[in-house]
Design an enzyme around this catalytic site. Sequence first.
Site, mmCIF file in Angstrom:
data_model
loop_
_atom_site.group_PDB
_atom_site.id
_atom_site.type_symbol
_atom_site.label_atom_id
_atom_site.label_comp_id
_atom_site.label_asym_id
_atom_site.label_seq_id
_atom_site.Cartn_x
_atom_site.Cartn_y
_atom_site.Cartn_z
ATOM 1 N N GLU A 28 0.859 -1.186 0.000
ATOM 2 C CA GLU A 28 0.000 0.000 0.000
ATOM 3 C C GLU A 28 0.893 1.234 0.000
ATOM 4 O OE1 GLU A 28 -3.418 2.132 2.785
ATOM 5 O OE2 GLU A 28 -2.762 0.088 3.259
ATOM 6 N N ASP A 59 -5.309 9.349 9.218
ATOM 7 C CA ASP A 59 -3.919 9.056 9.554
ATOM 8 C C ASP A 59 -3.547 9.534 10.952
ATOM 9 O OD1 ASP A 59 -3.707 8.042 7.036
ATOM 10 O OD2 ASP A 59 -2.752 9.821 6.175
#
Length: 256
Positions: free
Chosen positions: A46, A57
């Site tokens: 990824e 995040d």
Amino acid sequence: MDQIQTALTNKGKKVFVPYIMAGDGGLESLREKLLFLQDSGADAIEIGIPFSDPVADGPTIQRAGIRALKEGTTLKKVLNTLKTYKDEVSVPLILMTYLNPLIAYGYEQFADDAQKAGVAGCIIPDLPIEEEALIVPFLDKESLTLIRLVTLTTPIERIREIAGKSEGFIYAVTVTGTTGTRNEFSSNLAGFLKTVKSLSSVPVLAGFGVSNKEQIQEVCKYCDGVIVGSKVIDLFEQEKYEEIQNLIHAAEMVNK
């Protein structure tokens, strides 16, 4: 069966997918990292695209994104870079990006350029299934897989709906919150993963917060594999390459 699902199915072992931030350490380092992870046994990789407002995040990936943005990294530069050595990378590459960069790029142009760069699919955390029609036709045209996410708080009917549409794999988010290492997981994680697995016809991979060998092996008991990001980013920054390999091998050991 799409390229990603094919790569992750019938492995005879649990799957390990590392996450790295494109442009962290400079885009010139991306090839070296991809080939190292591929040679170390990663089943897919990824690749995060740095973004100024990364809502999913945690601190480690945010800092990596800031470093990448300071290097001048953009989605277009990432795709152009990947294109130059796409024949060297044999594992599926999955871009993790947000909707705004794709809107700015243009969905059709993005799908075309991603396919030419050797990308197999993408994860778009802020794209709800109700809005998928905006981009899925362009992804489908270029045989790019959209990886869908479910979380601990996703209602069962919505999990069933997402599972019914899923290709590649289902990304099962193991925490309520952002990415980042965790000391422990919710007590209902095993039940959640078992439920998603029972509803899915594609592999189920668990991610967010998975950061050590013990967690990898525990989580892998209930699904098909793991995605590890923050820890991999930290280890690359510290140049602890053997420790990255140890994480990859931890998933392989679960079925032995």
